[in-house]
Write an enzyme that holds these catalytic residues in place. Structure first.
Site, short mmCIF file in Angstrom:
data_model
loop_
_atom_site.label_atom_id
_atom_site.label_comp_id
_atom_site.label_asym_id
_atom_site.label_seq_id
_atom_site.Cartn_x
_atom_site.Cartn_y
_atom_site.Cartn_z
N ALA A 1 5.54 -3.78 -31.41
CA ALA A 1 3.81 -2.97 -31.34
C ALA A 1 3.52 -1.96 -31.55
O ALA A 1 4.47 -1.23 -31.71
CB ALA A 1 3.89 -3.22 -29.58
N HIS A 2 2.49 -1.35 -30.93
CA HIS A 2 2.50 -0.37 -31.19
C HIS A 2 3.41 0.71 -30.55
O HIS A 2 3.55 0.51 -29.34
CB HIS A 2 1.31 0.25 -31.37
N ASN A 3 3.48 2.34 -31.49
CA ASN A 3 4.64 2.83 -30.94
C ASN A 3 5.90 2.24 -30.84
O ASN A 3 7.04 3.55 -30.06
CB ASN A 3 4.09 3.61 -29.62
N GLN B 1 -6.40 3.03 -33.28
CA GLN B 1 -4.86 2.91 -33.50
C GLN B 1 -4.55 4.65 -34.55
O GLN B 1 -4.53 3.73 -36.27
CB GLN B 1 -4.44 2.01 -33.67
N SER C 1 5.57 1.25 -26.87
CA SER C 1 6.18 2.01 -26.77
C SER C 1 7.87 1.88 -26.68
O SER C 1 8.43 3.21 -25.76
CB SER C 1 5.39 2.67 -25.93
#
Length: 356
Positions: A250-252, A209, A270
């Site tokens: 969460a990521h993005n 990441q 995302s």
């Protein structure tokens, strides 16, 4: 530790009806306030409490004051008239809180660790056992309570407050005037693993990441909330957002400015949340969605598709006695059979109509 009504009115752009020189020492609920206290009425459901309240003065909207006047309850009372009584109450409460706040002493506790090249202005207050790694940059008047961690090359803006046990990972950015409560983690690895399985087994392959987590100015984040770093691009929470306890971002993910997110909500990777959204507690979002500005999502709702326009969305089945729920669940299980039976009946009716 007191203010006059005219002093408070001037700070809010409000007006006073009654004794503008009245001194109030604190804020209290309508049903508990005394003669030297200020209460507020933001919901007309509580008009009766305003009538019987012992408050020295009450923050009220022009419309509610008109109602009280028409009913003969306004005369001889003191009113602080504001377009938005709830926001006025919040701003006045901030002023009283500031009067009683004990300023943090500037300086670095002897047990703190500051890495080479880290920038820590003299106006900052760094508590015991804090770690600030090499290359980190703090703004003016940053306050960091005990056992917190600032990773290498991370940035924290002016006047931001970190309570105890906050972690900001390497390279991440937190803006100015933010408040991060205990247990907040900014920039842990996102949940990224590639499946590599065959007939004989296999494994989940970790995806590094390499993005950051970016938090804008004037954001408040509740206890034990996690905002993961991006897989390649950054995770972003824009300015003015308010995030409750135990929220997972969460990521993005990209959260638009001035959105509020209540406790235990979860936003999968995302997904893009618009500006001025309201997300209820325990709501959850699937990944790779786009949510428009000014969307309200009820608590416990599962969002599985993008929402292209503003509105209020709910997917929670209303609660009911358990026995009723079991009966309804049994009916739901039989919906497919009921649909097939209904189609058969429709065909029979159609056949009878054609035969007549």
């Amino acid at each position: 530790m007191s203010f006059s009504l005219d002093e408070l009115a001037a700070s809010l752009g409000a007006t006073v009806q009654g004794d503008a020189g009245l001194i109030v020492k604190s804020i209290a609920p309508l049903d508990q306030a005394g003669a030297d206290q200020l209460a507020f009425l933001s919901n007309p459901l509580y008009l009766n409490q305003a009538v019987t309240s012992g408050a020295g003065a009450i923050i009220v909207s022009p419309r509610d004051l008109e109602t009280l006047t028409a009913e003969g309850h306004a005369a001889g009372r003191n009113w602080l008239v504001a377009a938005n009584p709830y926001a006025a109450f919040a701003r006045i409460a901030q002023r009283f809180a500031a009067l009683g706040a004990r300023p943090a002493a500037a300086g670095i506790h002897p047990s703190a660790s500051v890495g080479e090249g880290a920038v820590v202005p003299a106006s900052c207050s760094i508590g015991p056992n804090v770690t600030i790694e090499a290359g980190a940059v703090l703004g003016e008047r940053v306050r960091i309570a005990g056992n917190s961690f600032i990773g290498a090359d991370a940035q924290v803006g002016d006047d931001t407050l970190l309570y105890a046990n906050v972690s900001i990972y390497h390279g991440c950015v937190v803006g100015a005037r933010c408040i991060l409560h205990s247990g907040v983690v900014i920039g842990a690895d996102g949940f990224g693993f590639a499946p590599d399985f065959g007939p004989q087994g296999g494994e989940w392959v970790k995806i590094p990441q390499t993005g950051r987590a970016i938090v804008g100015d004037d954001v408040e984040i509740g206890a034990n909330t996690a905002i993961d770093r991006g897989a390649m691009a950054d995770t972003v929470v824009e300015q003015g957002c308010k995030i409750d306890n135990q929220v997972q971002i969460a990521h993005n993910v990209h959260v638009g400015a001035y959105t509020v997110i209540a406790g235990c909500a979860a936003i999968s990777g995302s997904t893009k949340i618009g500006r001025y959204c309201i997300i209820g507690g325990a709501a959850n979002f699937a990944g790779h969605l786009t949510i428009a500005d000014r969307v309200t999502v009820s608590g416990g709702t599962s969002i599985t598709k993008s929402i292209p326009k503003p509105g209020h969305f709910t997917s929670v089945f209303p609660f009911m006695p358990h026995a009723d729920w079991e009966r309804n669940a049994a009916i739901l299980r039989g919906l497919t059979r009921m649909r097939e039976r209904l189609q058969q009946l429709e065909q029979q009716v159609k056949h009878l109509q054609q035969s007549s």
